[in-house]
Scaffold this motif. Structure first.
Motif, PDB file in Angstrom:
ATOM      1  N   GLY B 313       0.819  -1.170  -0.069  1.00  0.00           N
ATOM      2  CA  GLY B 313       0.045   0.002   0.049  1.00  0.00           C
ATOM      3  C   GLY B 313       0.588   1.314   0.045  1.00  0.00           C
ATOM      4  O   GLY B 313       0.401   2.273   0.294  1.00  0.00           O
ATOM      5  N   ASN B 314       2.207   1.215  -0.287  1.00  0.00           N
ATOM      6  CA  ASN B 314       3.089   2.343  -0.300  1.00  0.00           C
ATOM      7  C   ASN B 314       3.165   2.549  -1.813  1.00  0.00           C
ATOM      8  O   ASN B 314       4.219   3.432  -1.974  1.00  0.00           O
ATOM      9  N   GLY B 315       2.430   2.108  -2.679  1.00  0.00           N
ATOM     10  CA  GLY B 315       2.881   2.719  -4.190  1.00  0.00           C
ATOM     11  C   GLY B 315       3.125   1.912  -4.863  1.00  0.00           C
ATOM     12  O   GLY B 315       3.270   1.935  -6.242  1.00  0.00           O
ATOM     13  N   GLN B 316       3.086   0.286  -4.419  1.00  0.00           N
ATOM     14  CA  GLN B 316       3.655  -0.580  -5.311  1.00  0.00           C
ATOM     15  C   GLN B 316       2.557  -1.064  -6.411  1.00  0.00           C
ATOM     16  O   GLN B 316       2.950  -1.141  -7.756  1.00  0.00           O
ATOM     17  N   ARG B 317       1.412  -0.772  -5.917  1.00  0.00           N
ATOM     18  CA  ARG B 317       0.312  -1.066  -7.483  1.00  0.00           C
ATOM     19  C   ARG B 317       0.447  -0.334  -8.335  1.00  0.00           C
ATOM     20  O   ARG B 317       0.596  -0.303  -9.433  1.00  0.00           O
ATOM     21  N   GLU B 318       0.518   1.206  -7.788  1.00  0.00           N
ATOM     22  CA  GLU B 318       0.620   2.205  -9.011  1.00  0.00           C
ATOM     23  C   GLU B 318       1.976   2.236  -9.789  1.00  0.00           C
ATOM     24  O   GLU B 318       1.985   2.358 -11.042  1.00  0.00           O
ATOM     25  N   LEU B 319       3.052   1.807  -9.001  1.00  0.00           N
ATOM     26  CA  LEU B 319       4.373   1.626  -9.769  1.00  0.00           C
ATOM     27  C   LEU B 319       4.229   0.617 -10.825  1.00  0.00           C
ATOM     28  O   LEU B 319       4.558   0.983 -12.038  1.00  0.00           O
ATOM     29  N   THR B 320       3.483  -0.599 -10.740  1.00  0.00           N
ATOM     30  CA  THR B 320       3.323  -1.695 -11.640  1.00  0.00           C
ATOM     31  C   THR B 320       2.593  -1.221 -12.589  1.00  0.00           C
ATOM     32  O   THR B 320       2.948  -1.446 -13.919  1.00  0.00           O
ATOM     33  N   GLN B 321       1.678  -0.529 -12.424  1.00  0.00           N
ATOM     34  CA  GLN B 321       0.625  -0.178 -13.280  1.00  0.00           C
ATOM     35  C   GLN B 321       1.283   0.965 -14.158  1.00  0.00           C
ATOM     36  O   GLN B 321       0.952   1.072 -15.471  1.00  0.00           O
ATOM     37  N   VAL B 322       2.061   1.813 -13.721  1.00  0.00           N
ATOM     38  CA  VAL B 322       2.808   2.738 -14.461  1.00  0.00           C
ATOM     39  C   VAL B 322       3.604   2.234 -15.595  1.00  0.00           C
ATOM     40  O   VAL B 322       3.899   2.542 -16.567  1.00  0.00           O
ATOM     41  N   LEU B 323       4.515   1.188 -14.868  1.00  0.00           N
ATOM     42  CA  LEU B 323       5.263   0.320 -15.741  1.00  0.00           C
ATOM     43  C   LEU B 323       4.815  -0.344 -16.886  1.00  0.00           C
ATOM     44  O   LEU B 323       5.514  -0.878 -17.668  1.00  0.00           O
ATOM     45  N   THR B 324       3.558  -0.802 -16.797  1.00  0.00           N
ATOM     46  CA  THR B 324       3.107  -1.617 -17.767  1.00  0.00           C
ATOM     47  C   THR B 324       2.045  -0.772 -18.589  1.00  0.00           C
ATOM     48  O   THR B 324       1.411  -1.361 -19.353  1.00  0.00           O
ATOM     49  N   GLY B 325       1.800   0.243 -18.473  1.00  0.00           N
ATOM     50  CA  GLY B 325       0.878   1.234 -19.211  1.00  0.00           C
ATOM     51  C   GLY B 325      -0.434   1.131 -18.962  1.00  0.00           C
ATOM     52  O   GLY B 325      -1.247   1.930 -19.402  1.00  0.00           O
ATOM     53  N   LEU B 326      -0.793   0.704 -17.834  1.00  0.00           N
ATOM     54  CA  LEU B 326      -2.041   0.601 -17.197  1.00  0.00           C
ATOM     55  C   LEU B 326      -2.682   1.940 -16.570  1.00  0.00           C
ATOM     56  O   LEU B 326      -3.736   2.203 -16.407  1.00  0.00           O
ATOM     57  N   LEU B 327      -1.455   2.832 -16.092  1.00  0.00           N
ATOM     58  CA  LEU B 327      -2.067   4.126 -15.597  1.00  0.00           C
ATOM     59  C   LEU B 327      -0.947   5.124 -15.749  1.00  0.00           C
ATOM     60  O   LEU B 327       0.121   4.964 -16.072  1.00  0.00           O
ATOM     61  N   ALA B 328      -1.466   6.083 -16.379  1.00  0.00           N
ATOM     62  CA  ALA B 328      -0.790   7.306 -16.804  1.00  0.00           C
ATOM     63  C   ALA B 328      -0.464   8.230 -15.647  1.00  0.00           C
ATOM     64  O   ALA B 328      -1.112   8.451 -14.845  1.00  0.00           O
ATOM     65  N   PRO B 329       0.860   8.641 -15.657  1.00  0.00           N
ATOM     66  CA  PRO B 329       1.341   9.556 -14.861  1.00  0.00           C
ATOM     67  C   PRO B 329       0.701  10.841 -14.652  1.00  0.00           C
ATOM     68  O   PRO B 329       0.394  11.295 -16.092  1.00  0.00           O
ATOM     69  N   ASP B 330       0.273  11.502 -13.575  1.00  0.00           N
ATOM     70  CA  ASP B 330      -0.077  12.780 -13.639  1.00  0.00           C
ATOM     71  C   ASP B 330       1.014  13.791 -13.600  1.00  0.00           C
ATOM     72  O   ASP B 330       0.692  14.995 -14.160  1.00  0.00           O
ATOM     73  N   ALA B 331       2.358  13.517 -13.364  1.00  0.00           N
ATOM     74  CA  ALA B 331       3.412  14.185 -14.055  1.00  0.00           C
ATOM     75  C   ALA B 331       4.637  13.291 -14.132  1.00  0.00           C
ATOM     76  O   ALA B 331       4.567  12.181 -13.637  1.00  0.00           O
ATOM     77  N   GLY B 332       5.320  13.816 -14.799  1.00  0.00           N
ATOM     78  CA  GLY B 332       6.630  13.143 -14.896  1.00  0.00           C
ATOM     79  C   GLY B 332       6.542  12.307 -16.455  1.00  0.00           C
ATOM     80  O   GLY B 332       5.414  12.196 -17.033  1.00  0.00           O
ATOM     81  N   ASP B 333       7.614  11.670 -16.780  1.00  0.00           N
ATOM     82  CA  ASP B 333       7.586  10.772 -18.115  1.00  0.00           C
ATOM     83  C   ASP B 333       7.826   9.312 -17.754  1.00  0.00           C
ATOM     84  O   ASP B 333       8.693   9.174 -16.960  1.00  0.00           O
ATOM     85  N   ILE B 334       7.501   8.665 -18.850  1.00  0.00           N
ATOM     86  CA  ILE B 334       7.844   7.300 -18.778  1.00  0.00           C
ATOM     87  C   ILE B 334       8.616   7.130 -20.258  1.00  0.00           C
ATOM     88  O   ILE B 334       8.194   7.587 -21.126  1.00  0.00           O
ATOM     89  N   LEU B 335       9.852   6.817 -20.095  1.00  0.00           N
ATOM     90  CA  LEU B 335      10.708   6.590 -21.305  1.00  0.00           C
ATOM     91  C   LEU B 335      10.883   5.146 -21.975  1.00  0.00           C
ATOM     92  O   LEU B 335      11.493   4.313 -20.931  1.00  0.00           O
ATOM     93  N   LEU B 336      10.387   4.568 -22.916  1.00  0.00           N
ATOM     94  CA  LEU B 336      10.609   3.396 -23.636  1.00  0.00           C
ATOM     95  C   LEU B 336      11.786   3.781 -24.436  1.00  0.00           C
ATOM     96  O   LEU B 336      11.618   4.290 -25.597  1.00  0.00           O
ATOM     97  N   ASP B 337      12.703   3.000 -24.279  1.00  0.00           N
ATOM     98  CA  ASP B 337      13.938   3.114 -25.132  1.00  0.00           C
ATOM     99  C   ASP B 337      14.437   4.569 -25.089  1.00  0.00           C
ATOM    100  O   ASP B 337      14.810   4.860 -26.391  1.00  0.00           O
ATOM    101  N   GLY B 338      14.357   5.148 -24.274  1.00  0.00           N
ATOM    102  CA  GLY B 338      14.572   6.587 -24.088  1.00  0.00           C
ATOM    103  C   GLY B 338      13.723   7.652 -24.675  1.00  0.00           C
ATOM    104  O   GLY B 338      13.915   8.728 -24.823  1.00  0.00           O
ATOM    105  N   VAL B 339      12.530   7.092 -25.362  1.00  0.00           N
ATOM    106  CA  VAL B 339      11.831   7.937 -25.858  1.00  0.00           C
ATOM    107  C   VAL B 339      10.423   8.261 -25.003  1.00  0.00           C
ATOM    108  O   VAL B 339       9.816   7.053 -24.534  1.00  0.00           O
ATOM    109  N   PRO B 340      10.017   9.370 -24.701  1.00  0.00           N
ATOM    110  CA  PRO B 340       8.874   9.581 -23.748  1.00  0.00           C
ATOM    111  C   PRO B 340       7.739   8.844 -24.384  1.00  0.00           C
ATOM    112  O   PRO B 340       7.260   9.198 -25.611  1.00  0.00           O
ATOM    113  N   VAL B 341       6.771   8.214 -23.549  1.00  0.00           N
ATOM    114  CA  VAL B 341       5.473   7.734 -24.068  1.00  0.00           C
ATOM    115  C   VAL B 341       4.572   8.648 -23.783  1.00  0.00           C
ATOM    116  O   VAL B 341       4.336   9.225 -22.691  1.00  0.00           O
ATOM    117  N   ALA B 342       3.735   9.055 -24.990  1.00  0.00           N
ATOM    118  CA  ALA B 342       2.943  10.371 -24.658  1.00  0.00           C
ATOM    119  C   ALA B 342       1.587   9.768 -24.090  1.00  0.00           C
ATOM    120  O   ALA B 342       1.216  10.218 -23.120  1.00  0.00           O
TER     121      ALA B 342
END
Lengths: 351, 529
Positions: B313-342
């Motif tokens: 409950g300290n953010g693990q669920r959200e972290l896995t969701q962000v890493l697998t594209g299930l959850l879009a971040p409210d701020a910050g970037d996801i870089l797939l091979d160095g390219v930000p995912v829109a």
């Protein structure tokens, strides 16, 4: 207390079929009992029912006419049940389809080869329009579709009555609550059975193939079984809900088109004849399988047809509803009981 | 809180005063699980007794027994020196035991006064709104918990709702107040207010059991600390004799089998220099606007296992969701091979070779009512041989299911039966194999060994190290530190959505991780040895 029955996690189709057949027989026996108690001769009535449904050419024609809209409305409700949605508004979409088809039939003149497809197109479009608001409300605001689709049924029924007695009223013959006879009709195939019957069969078959054998059908299945898993797999659940609900509206409307253009040949109040609601019954009997819609629609058509026969014998219309209810009731009991089997380990088996 | 609660000290007890609550040899078994084994504990009047333990240590079960929700399978509950059987929560309340759960049990549409009086024997049978509100005001003043009697619960902040919950319990003359993670939802100011109120409550000769993961706050407020591990009580210590480091060690430290699975066989893929996936200052919020991930920056490299530790409950669920594209971040970037995912999309991530073993298999990774073939096709239905040209080939799906089941060594009698008929362990193994098939680049595995027996755990961890040796980047979220220390190359620790630190697993020690999990920063830990 020792457990004498055991619940099975899943039931084989054969087992289910046996229980259902038993349920239908039990319902018929009960009906017979009550008919006998009220002073009727069950044997005589049974013979009459059989003769005027499956036992004669006219009976079979009637059966097919009843079955045509039931297959389509049954398919309409089944397709939404695949994605976990209940379209209770097939009745309304049926009316909308009937209105659309009648509108074209009454006011667009031309060769049947052109007018009939146009009627179908317009009717289907009207049916989709009729379910559009509940669809968008469900997909984008999670508004319960059961209420919205149901309420629109009454609007559609009243609109149809209004058109039939008002602006589209037949001024030539002066018939009550009906438009003039449409100049074009779906050609007859066998007696009064028109091409709508094989068409409906084909639609159900195509639908079954679509749902079972296409990627889209798979996505619908997953979205219905577990929306969260669907999102996890990247399936656009919302888009699938919209598509499925519109398709359902189109199917129900198609039933309305076929009824107007093939069977009744005019738009009149009450033309839906509860086919939309009986479609729900068909879908419940079909348990989410499109091909099962065919036997379920046949059973339902048989009950409706028998009802008419019974009415000619001075039984009231509510008797028919009561029998329908009884059959459904027994079948749902049968479905549930099919999940249980006696435990053989205990010596004192259940009686 | 360094200012000693001089006003809140417990009054001296006359000798021979029995504990408010005494548990003697409490045991509770669930099918296949020992939740509590021979737990003995006493809570004295005038103390705040902290209960520490990892997830699954048996704290919740024990408190459910104390509040009458569960019946113990063995052992005795003694209240004020008399043995008692608490057959229901109502009996526990009548005996003066009240619990405030982590998730409040209030009627959102009712006012504060209505919630306080709901289901209470002392509620006057015919009471107007005015009477209820006046009574609530009186209670509020008497116990020192400020509430607005006419406010609707739905309009209140978490801290205010908690005050209502506590007041509800106190109004029913509770003498033992149990609080489950009370500060998890509070701001620091609200937490300070709560502790002040608890000290007043203690000063009146009452007792508090405080369940918490936050070591600092336990050190500040409690008088004694009991630690549970694996359903057993490890010990009860006077807080004055404890240090956070020692608590962390005792809480998580079992006989660690450091089985190094980090060693690569010859020919294994080296750790890739360029990250396959990266997060840059990623922040997510839940629907209430509370931050679930705060400013998380990390990189995943092929051929490496990144462990994620932290209390659930300290953010693990959200972290896995962000890493697998299930959850879009409210701020910050996801870089797939160095390219930000829109716009992150799970299907796109899956096609990019990112597999995901989700935390809650049955809820998010499977469709329980559908058959095994349908479930196994979930990741590959859109490509040949199953998909292709918009079709869906049931036979090909079944062949795939057979292949996955063989790889997972799961014996399946009938591929057409609903997958919910399989045991949890078998479902887990099937999902793991299904995801491994598509995880060409990255596998995000959330608690993959949860619910498995030892043999199955070794198998699943073996899957992960095999993938690593093939050059796949792996994220392993686990609550089992031992597992993380054995398998992971680096370990990141999450606390309240923040990535506290990322440390090298080979040199990491349990104690540091335990402290970071409890919210102590690395700077804090530097002082302790």
């Amino acid at each position: 207390m020792a457990r004498i029955v055991q619940r099975l996690p899943s039931v084989s189709p054969t087992r289910l079929l046996i229980w259902r057949a038993g349920a239908v027989i039990a319902a018929l026996l009960l009906t017979t009992l009550f008919l006998a108690l009220s002073g009727r001769d069950p044997a005589l009535l049974a013979e009459l029912v059989v003769r005027s449904t499956v036992g004669s050419r006219f009976g079979l024609e009637d059966l097919a006419l009843f079955m045509t809209p039931l297959m389509l409305t049954g398919a309409a409700v089944t397709v939404t049940s695949r994605i976990g949605i209940w379209n209770i508004g097939a009745e309304g979409q049926f009316y909308a389809g009937a209105i659309g088809a009648a509108g074209i039939g009454l006011f667009v003149h031309g060769p049947a080869l052109l007018v009939l497809p146009l009627m179908t197109f317009c009717g289907v479009l009207c049916g989709m329009a009729w379910i559009l608001v509940p669809t968008l409300a469900r997909a984008y605001a999670s508004v319960n579709e059961i209420i919205t689709t149901l309420l629109l049924n009454f609007v559609a029924a009243l609109l149809t009555s209004y058109l039939a007695v008002g602006p589209w009223h037949d001024r030539v013959t002066g018939a009550l609550a009906s438009t003039a006879r449409l100049p074009v009709a779906i050609p007859d195939l066998w007696g009064v059975v028109h091409w709508g019957f094989p068409l409906a069969l084909a639609v159900v078959a195509i639908l079954a193939a679509t749902l079972d054998r296409t990627r889209w059908g798979y996505e619908v299945r997953i979205s219905g079984a577990n929306p969260e898993a669907a999102r996890y797999a990247g399936i656009p659940v919302r888009a699938r809900i919209v598509a499925v609900m519109l398709l359902s509206g189109a199917l129900a409307a198609l039933a309305g088109v076929s009824e107007v253009a093939g069977t009744v040949h005019r738009l009149q109040g009450g033309i839906a004849n509860n086919f939309g609601y009986f479609g729900i019954v068909v879908a419940v009997l079909a348990r989410g399988s499109c091909l099962n819609v065919l036997p379920a629609a046949l059973l339902m058509a048989f009950i409706l047809d028998s009802g008419i026969v019974l009415q000619t014998q001075q039984l009231t219309a509510s008797t028919v509803l009561a029998i329908t209810g009884l059959v459904l009731f027994m079948i749902s009991i049968g479905d549930e009981l099919a999940h249980y089997r006696p435990v053989s380990t205990s010596k004192e088996a259940a009686p | 809180m360094t200012d000693a609660p001089s006003s809140g000290e417990a009054p001296p007890l006359p000798p021979g005063t029995p504990p408010i609550l005494q548990l003697m040899g409490i045991s509770k078994y669930f099918p296949g699980v020992i939740a509590n084994a021979d737990v003995s504990l006493d809570v004295r009047p005038g103390e705040i007794h902290a209960l520490l333990g990892e997830n699954g240590a048996g704290k919740s079960t024990l408190m459910n027994i104390v509040t009458g929700i569960y019946q113990p399978d063995a052992g005795e509950i003694v209240l004020d020196g008399y043995a008692q059987r608490l057959a229901s929560p109502q009996e526990a309340i009548r005996a003066g035991i009240g619990m405030v759960h982590q998730h409040f049990k209030l009627v959102q549409a009712f006012t504060v006064a209505e919630n306080i009086h709901l289901g209470w024997r002392d509620t006057p049978p015919r009471a107007s709104t005015r009477v209820l509100e006046a009574r609530t005001r009186a209670l509020s003043e008497r116990f020192g918990f400020a509430v607005r009697p006419d406010a609707r619960i739905a309009d209140l902040s978490a801290g205010e709702q908690q005050r209502v919950e506590i007041l509800r319990v106190l109004a029913r003359q509770a003498r033992l107040l149990i609080l489950d993670e009370p500060t998890a939802v509070l701001t620091p100011t609200e937490a300070r207010d709560l502790f002040r109120a608890l000290q007043v409550f203690r000063a009146q000769g009452n007792a508090v059991i405080l369940i918490s993961h936050k070591l600092d706050e336990v050190m500040d407020i409690s008088d004694r600390i009991s630690i549970l591990r694996g359903g057993r009580k490890i010990g009860t210590f006077a807080t004055a004799d404890c240090t956070p480091a020692m608590l962390a060690r005792t809480m998580v430290g079992r006989d660690i089998v450091r089985r190094d699975l980090r060693a690569r066989p010859p020919g294994a893929a080296p750790v890739a220099a360029r990250p396959a996936l990266g997060l840059r200052h990623v922040t997510t919020r839940d629907e209430r606007g509370i931050e679930t991930l705060r400013d998380v920056t990390l990189d995943l490299h092929g051929g490496e296992i990144l462990g994620i530790a932290g209390v659930a409950g300290n953010g693990q669920r959200e972290l896995t969701q962000v890493l697998t594209g299930l959850l879009a971040p409210d701020a910050g970037d996801i870089l797939l091979d160095g390219v930000p995912v829109a716009t992150p999309d799970p299907a796109h991530f899956a096609r990019a070779g990112i597999g995901h073993i989700p935390e809650d298999r049955l809820r998010s990774g499977l469709a329980p009512s559908l058959d095994i073939a349908d479930n196994m096709a979930l990741r590959e239905y859109d490509r040949p041989p199953i998909g292709g040209r918009g079709g869906y080939a049931p036979r090909a799906a079944q062949a795939l299911a057979r292949q996955i089941a063989d790889a997972a060594a799961v014996r399946i009698p009938d591929y057409a039966m609903p997958i919910r008929n399989l045991s949890g362990g078998n479902q887990q193994r099937l999902v793991a194999r299904r995801e491994i098939r598509i995880a060409d680049r990255i596998l995000v595995a959330a608690y993959p060994s949860r619910g498995l027996d030892i043999g199955a755990i070794a198998t699943v961890l073996g899957y992960l190290t095999d993938l690593r040796d093939r050059g796949v980047a792996i994220v392993l979220v686990s609550e089992d530190l031992e597992e993380l220390l054995n398998v992971a190359d680096r370990i990141g620790i999450l606390f309240q959505g923040r990535l506290m630190a990322t440390i090298d697993a080979a040199t990491a020690d349990m104690e540091t991780i335990g402290l970071l999990m409890g919210g102590r920063t690395a700077a804090h830990t530097g002082g302790t040895t």
